[in-house]
Design a protein around this motif. Structure first.
Motif, mmCIF file in Angstrom:
data_model
loop_
_atom_site.group_PDB
_atom_site.id
_atom_site.type_symbol
_atom_site.label_atom_id
_atom_site.label_comp_id
_atom_site.label_asym_id
_atom_site.label_seq_id
_atom_site.Cartn_x
_atom_site.Cartn_y
_atom_site.Cartn_z
ATOM 1 N N HIS A 92 30.627 4.735 48.113
ATOM 2 C CA HIS A 92 32.319 4.992 47.678
ATOM 3 C C HIS A 92 32.973 4.267 48.194
ATOM 4 O O HIS A 92 33.808 4.544 49.224
ATOM 5 N N PRO A 93 33.076 2.836 47.740
ATOM 6 C CA PRO A 93 33.774 1.734 48.194
ATOM 7 C C PRO A 93 35.301 2.130 48.073
ATOM 8 O O PRO A 93 35.680 2.725 46.885
ATOM 9 N N GLY A 94 36.270 1.698 49.034
ATOM 10 C CA GLY A 94 37.396 2.137 48.814
ATOM 11 C C GLY A 94 38.440 1.241 47.677
ATOM 12 O O GLY A 94 39.339 1.680 47.172
ATOM 13 N N SER A 95 37.754 0.153 47.481
ATOM 14 C CA SER A 95 38.593 -0.783 46.642
ATOM 15 C C SER A 95 37.922 -0.309 45.217
ATOM 16 O O SER A 95 36.873 -0.410 44.951
ATOM 17 N N VAL A 96 39.011 -0.274 44.120
ATOM 18 C CA VAL A 96 38.571 -0.311 42.647
ATOM 19 C C VAL A 96 37.872 -1.468 42.149
ATOM 20 O O VAL A 96 37.623 -1.140 41.070
ATOM 21 N N PHE A 97 37.994 -2.574 43.057
ATOM 22 C CA PHE A 97 37.310 -3.766 42.353
ATOM 23 C C PHE A 97 35.686 -3.463 41.843
ATOM 24 O O PHE A 97 35.401 -3.734 40.925
ATOM 25 N N TYR A 98 35.155 -2.705 42.824
ATOM 26 C CA TYR A 98 33.609 -2.480 42.578
ATOM 27 C C TYR A 98 33.629 -1.531 41.254
ATOM 28 O O TYR A 98 32.477 -1.470 40.514
ATOM 29 N N ILE A 99 34.416 -0.658 41.316
ATOM 30 C CA ILE A 99 34.370 0.487 40.180
ATOM 31 C C ILE A 99 34.510 -0.306 38.569
ATOM 32 O O ILE A 99 34.037 -0.099 37.646
ATOM 33 N N TYR A 100 35.799 -1.226 38.693
ATOM 34 C CA TYR A 100 35.822 -2.092 37.521
ATOM 35 C C TYR A 100 34.627 -3.056 37.225
ATOM 36 O O TYR A 100 34.261 -3.080 36.185
ATOM 37 N N ALA A 101 34.150 -3.539 38.247
ATOM 38 C CA ALA A 101 32.913 -4.431 37.987
ATOM 39 C C ALA A 101 31.710 -3.601 37.518
ATOM 40 O O ALA A 101 31.069 -4.189 36.339
ATOM 41 N N THR A 102 31.409 -2.403 38.007
ATOM 42 C CA THR A 102 30.676 -1.807 37.595
ATOM 43 C C THR A 102 30.541 -1.184 36.154
ATOM 44 O O THR A 102 29.715 -1.279 35.194
ATOM 45 N N VAL A 103 31.699 -0.837 35.956
ATOM 46 C CA VAL A 103 32.246 -0.360 34.313
ATOM 47 C C VAL A 103 32.075 -1.504 33.292
ATOM 48 O O VAL A 103 31.544 -1.348 32.251
ATOM 49 N N ILE A 104 32.611 -2.580 33.988
ATOM 50 C CA ILE A 104 32.445 -3.808 32.732
ATOM 51 C C ILE A 104 31.068 -4.108 32.623
ATOM 52 O O ILE A 104 30.778 -4.272 31.324
#
Length: 427
Positions: free
Chosen positions: A321-333
């Motif tokens: 559960h990383p706090g930065s949305v960067f990791y979410i964006y990277a995973t979805v991309i």
């Protein structure tokens, strides 16, 4: 409109016309009925049954293959779908709208499934194999774009109208009418953008038609080489994906305390509506290009891995559960690019399975089994997720991709299937 009716003119809209009705009937109807006061039990039972026509469409696909042209079929079915959505919109203000609208949705669902059969058949009949492989990515991309339009833009319109009028019935009534009008415009465009070239083909092949029957067309599919292995592969290839697609949005929206990522609905819309769409488009186009350049054999395994390995990203998100949305964006991309890139291989293989006489019906049968492989695991995904929790659920989803990967290594098909010929490359 150009007289040569280039595939670039009709492939995008023909596939958009397949995906949009599916999204409205299967997904948007759930949101509509929920907002209009229907209880969850009725919504779950009756909207799930709307999926059935796509599963059983192989039962009537030979009829489409044997009678009239694919073009007449898909134009007629798209017109029927357009009228059905408009009628649904007109029935929403009625006291018994739930029963009436469900009945009309059922008509639209059968018409949409038939439209898919005819559209797929037109694609297979009109284009050469090299063109089929090249445009696979375009087909997949515009189908997914239509799904995003239905689940995103149409829902946004309904939400805006709810706030504007303060009346949910009026808002959804207008929304469904708008959907019907959009489908009408697309139908008219498809009528003028697609060539009526099948008419000439029928004139030169009518002597073979009487030798075919419904039973013969259907039975010959199950006489294909490796048919047991082929069906197992089709059913199991999307075992992981079918569950991922159902639980991914709840995972992103659920609070961290419940194991989710705590995003807002708007956040999810931005992620998938911008970066997700761009990644999907690029992946799908590249997938079609590389198959047409090198053939299916070279890219089958890399594409399967590209489609399934991004699940590891969701495993990591659910555990850390990383706090930065960067990791979410990277995973979805990565997930959307991998889906667009990898799914091209699966669709190209289905084209190979359907190749030969009655290819329209056989492709429909193959995609019917594909739909069954999506429906059954998807129905169980919620129960599995609740039992395992998000972290272990994504691990299970990743494990569920392994049977399809193993089966793919035993499939026999020409390694250069879908490869563009030297003559095609110079043209």
């Amino acid at each position: 409109m150009k007289k040569d009716n280039s595939p670039w003119y009709w492939i995008p809209t023909l596939n958009f016309a397949s995906g949009l009705p599916y999204a409205i009937i299967i997904s948007v109807s759930v949101i509509m009925y929920k907002n209009l006061g229907i209880n969850n039990e009725d919504i779950g039972i009756y909207t799930s049954l709307l999926y059935l026509p796509w599963v059983i469409k192989p039962l009537w696909s030979p009829f489409i293959d044997l009678y009239s042209t694919k073009r007449k079929w898909f134009v007629s079915m798209q017109l029927l779908i357009s009228l059905a959505f408009i009628i649904v919109g007109l029935t929403i203000p009625l006291s018994n709208f739930f029963v009436i609208s469900l009945a009309i949705f059922w008509v639209a669902a059968f018409a949409s499934a038939s439209n898919d059969v005819a559209s797929d058949g037109f694609y297979l009949v009109v284009l050469e194999k090299e063109q089929q492989s090249f445009f696979l990515g375009i087909r997949s991309t515009f189908y997914r774009l239509s799904m995003l339009t239905g689940n995103g833009l149409i829902v946004v319109i309904a939400g805006y109208l709810e706030q504007e009028y303060g009346d949910k019935q009026k808002a959804w009534s207008y929304t469904m009418i708008v959907v019907g009008l959009i489908m009408t415009v697309i139908t008219i465009y498809n009528y003028f953008s697609t060539a009526n070239i099948e008419a000439k083909s029928i004139e030169t092949t009518t002597e073979s038609v009487p030798n075919k029957s419904f039973g013969t067309v259907f039975a010959t599919f199950f006489q294909k080489k490796q048919i047991g292995l082929v069906l197992a592969f089709i059913l199991l290839f999307r075992l992981g994906e079918s569950q991922l697609l159902k639980m991914l949005t709840p995972f992103l929206i659920d609070p961290v305390s419940a194991g989710g990522m705590g995003l807002t609905t708007q956040d999810v819309g931005v992620i998938y509506g911008t970066f997700g769409v761009l990644s999907l488009t690029i992946g799908g186009i590249i997938g079609g290009i590389v198959i047409s350049r090198d053939g299916l054999g070279k890219w089958m395994l890399p594409m399967i891995l590209a489609m399934h390995l991004p699940i590891i990203g969701f495993i990591l998100l659910s555990h850390f559960h990383p706090g930065s949305v960067f990791y979410i964006y990277a995973t979805v991309i990565a997930e959307q690019f991998g889906y667009g890139f990898g799914f091209a291989a699966f669709m190209m293989y289905l084209i190979y399975v359907a190749d030969g006489e009655s290819k329209t019906s056989h492709y429909s049968i193959a995609t019917g089994f594909m739909a069954l492989g999506m429906m059954l695991p998807g129905m169980l995904s919620g129960f599995i997720q609740e039992y395992l929790g998000y972290g272990n659920f994504f691990i299970w989803v990743f494990i569920a991709t392994i049977p399809g990967l193993i089966l793919s290594r035993f499939l026999i098909f020409p390694t250069d299937f879908g490869k563009k010929s030297a003559q095609e490359k110079t043209n």
